[in-house]
Enzyme design. Structure first.
Site, mmCIF file in Angstrom:
data_model
loop_
_atom_site.group_PDB
_atom_site.id
_atom_site.type_symbol
_atom_site.label_atom_id
_atom_site.label_comp_id
_atom_site.label_asym_id
_atom_site.label_seq_id
_atom_site.Cartn_x
_atom_site.Cartn_y
_atom_site.Cartn_z
ATOM 1 N N ASP A 39 51.522 53.846 24.045
ATOM 2 C CA ASP A 39 51.364 55.134 24.734
ATOM 3 C C ASP A 39 52.295 55.274 25.939
ATOM 4 O O ASP A 39 51.865 55.680 27.024
ATOM 5 C CB ASP A 39 49.919 55.315 25.223
ATOM 6 C CG ASP A 39 48.872 54.926 24.200
ATOM 7 O OD1 ASP A 39 49.155 55.055 23.000
ATOM 8 O OD2 ASP A 39 47.779 54.504 24.599
ATOM 9 N N GLU A 209 46.323 63.678 18.841
ATOM 10 C CA GLU A 209 46.272 63.197 20.229
ATOM 11 C C GLU A 209 47.679 63.134 20.798
ATOM 12 O O GLU A 209 48.644 63.576 20.168
ATOM 13 C CB GLU A 209 45.621 61.810 20.276
ATOM 14 C CG GLU A 209 46.369 60.768 19.439
ATOM 15 C CD GLU A 209 45.590 59.485 19.229
ATOM 16 O OE1 GLU A 209 44.377 59.476 19.460
ATOM 17 O OE2 GLU A 209 46.218 58.489 18.807
#
Length: 327
Positions: A39, A209
Site C-alpha cells: 500500500d 479499495e
C-alpha cells in the site's frame, strides 16, 4: 626508497578496493527496498522523493509505519517507525495505507487502524502531525477522524487530495465503496457540501479499495484497486472526470499481474516529477512462488499516457526505473 614502497602499496590497495567495490546502481530495481511492505504512497517534498507503505505482516504486528526517502528514485534510505501505536492510544493494530500531505509548514499523516468491522467497533482513520516528513508523528486529534461506515465504506485506505483551489479532500473506503469529503482548514473535521451531506459516494464500477487521485492537463484522474488483495486478480483501474466529485466512469485496467514477473499487483500511488511531465506508479506485488498473503513488496515503474491522455498499461519490471533527481 621506503616511502616509495609505501606509496606503491597504498596505490595498489586503492585499486584493489575500487575493483572490489560494488558497482553503483543504475536503476532502482524491484522491489525498491527490502522487507515486506504494501500500500505505498509516494510523494515529493522539496528535492526528495518519499514513500510511506504499510508494514505487511499479521494485523497484530502492524503497530508502526516506516518511511523511505530518496534523492534520485534509485537509492532509498529507511526512516523506521515514523509513527506507531505508542503515540495513538486508540490504535491497537492494523495500521494501514498511510497518506501524507504538507500544509502550513506541518506534515499530516493519515492512516487506518484496528480494521473495524462495524460501527460498534472503535477505530478507523486517524491523523498524525509532525514538523518533518520523517516524523515523529503525534496524534492530531486523540481519536479517529472517521470511525463509521458511511455509505457502506469501511474507513480504510485514505488518500488526501489537494485540489487546484487549495481545498483538501479525504478520499477513502474499502468493502467496495468509496467516499469523498472536504476537510476543514486544520484537518480536525469536515465541511458539509451545499446539500448538507459530509460524505459523498463516488464509487465507480469495479471499485474494491485503494483510491488515488491526481490532476493532469486540467482533468481529474481517479484510480483504485479491484479484486482481492490476496489473490492474483488484484489490479488497478482508472477513470477521468472534470471534477473531484466525478462522475467517474471506468475506462480500463492499467496495472495487473504478470505471470513472468509477479502476482497481485495493486494498491498504488503516483509520483510526478515536479518539473517534468514524467510519472511513476508505486505499488505492491507478490513475488512468484510466495503463498503468504502478507508477503508483498513495494515496486516502482514508469506510467505513461497516449496522445489522448489515456493511461497506457504499465509493464511490470524487475529493473524498476532509472535515476531522476530533482534539480
Amino acid at each position: 626508497m621506503k616511502s616509495k614502497f609505501i606509496l606503491l602499496m597504498l596505490c595498489c590497495a586503492g585499486f584493489y578496493a575500487a575493483a572490489q567495490a560494488p558497482a553503483a546502481k543504475k536503476t532502482s530495481g524491484n522491489p525498491i527496498f527490502p522487507g515486506w511492505y504494501a500500500d505505498p504512497e509516494g510523494i515529493v517534498f522539496g528535492d526528495t522523493y518519499w514513500i510511506y507503505p504499510t508494514f505487511s505482516a499479521k494485523y497484530e504486528e502492524q503497530l508502526f509505519i516506516d518511511a523511505f526517502s530518496s534523492k534520485d528514485l534509485v537509492n532509498w534510505e529507511k526512516h523506521p517507525k515514523v509513527a506507531s501505536t505508542a503515540d495513538f492510544k486508540w490504535a491497537k493494530k492494523a495500521m494501514w495505507a498511510p497518506s501524507i500531505i504538507k500544509k502550513d509548514k506541518k506534515y499530516y499523516l493519515f492512516f487506518a487502524a484496528n480494521d473495524i468491522q462495524s460501527d460498534q467497533e472503535y477505530g478507523g482513520i486517524g491523523v498524525g502531525v509532525a514538523k518533518k516528513p520523517g516524523g515523529p508523528f503525534k496524534d492530531h486529534l486523540g481519536k479517529p477522524l472517521v470511525d463509521k461506515f458511511y455509505h457502506g465504506a469501511q474507513p480504510i485506505d485514505q488518500y488526501v487530495f489537494k485540489d487546484k483551489d487549495g481545498e483538501h479532500y479525504l478520499i477513502y473506503g474499502g468493502w467496495g465503496h468509496c467516499n469523498i469529503a472536504r476537510l476543514n482548514k486544520d484537518f480536525t473535521g469536515f465541511v458539509p457540501g451545499a446539500d448538507g451531506e459530509v460524505f459523498k459516494s463516488i464509487t465507480p464500477e469495479g471499485y474494491t479499495e485503494g483510491p488515488f487521485m491526481f490532476i493532469r492537463n486540467g482533468k481529474y484522474y481517479f484510480m483504485w484497486s479491484e479484486g482481492g488483495w490476496t489473490g492474483p486478480n488484484y489490479a488497478v483501474a482508472y477513470a477521468i472526470a472534470d471534477s473531484p466529485m466525478g462522475p467517474f466512469k471506468r475506462i480500463d485496467t492499467i496495472l495487473k499481474s504478470d505471470p513472468a514477473v509477479a502476482r497481485g499487483a495493486g494498491h498504488h500511488s503516483v509520483i510526478k516529477h515536479p518539473t517534468k511531465d514524467e510519472y511513476y506508479i508505486v505499488y505492491h506485488r507478490r513475488p512468484l512462488g510466495e503463498t503468504n498473503g502478507n508477503h508483498r513488496v513495494t515496486c516502482i515503474d514508469k506510467m505513461e499516457f497516449d496522445e489522448n491522455g489515456y493511461i497506457k498499461p504499465v509493464k511490470l519490471t524487475f529493473e524498476g526505473v532509472a535515476a531522476n533527481p530533482i534539480k
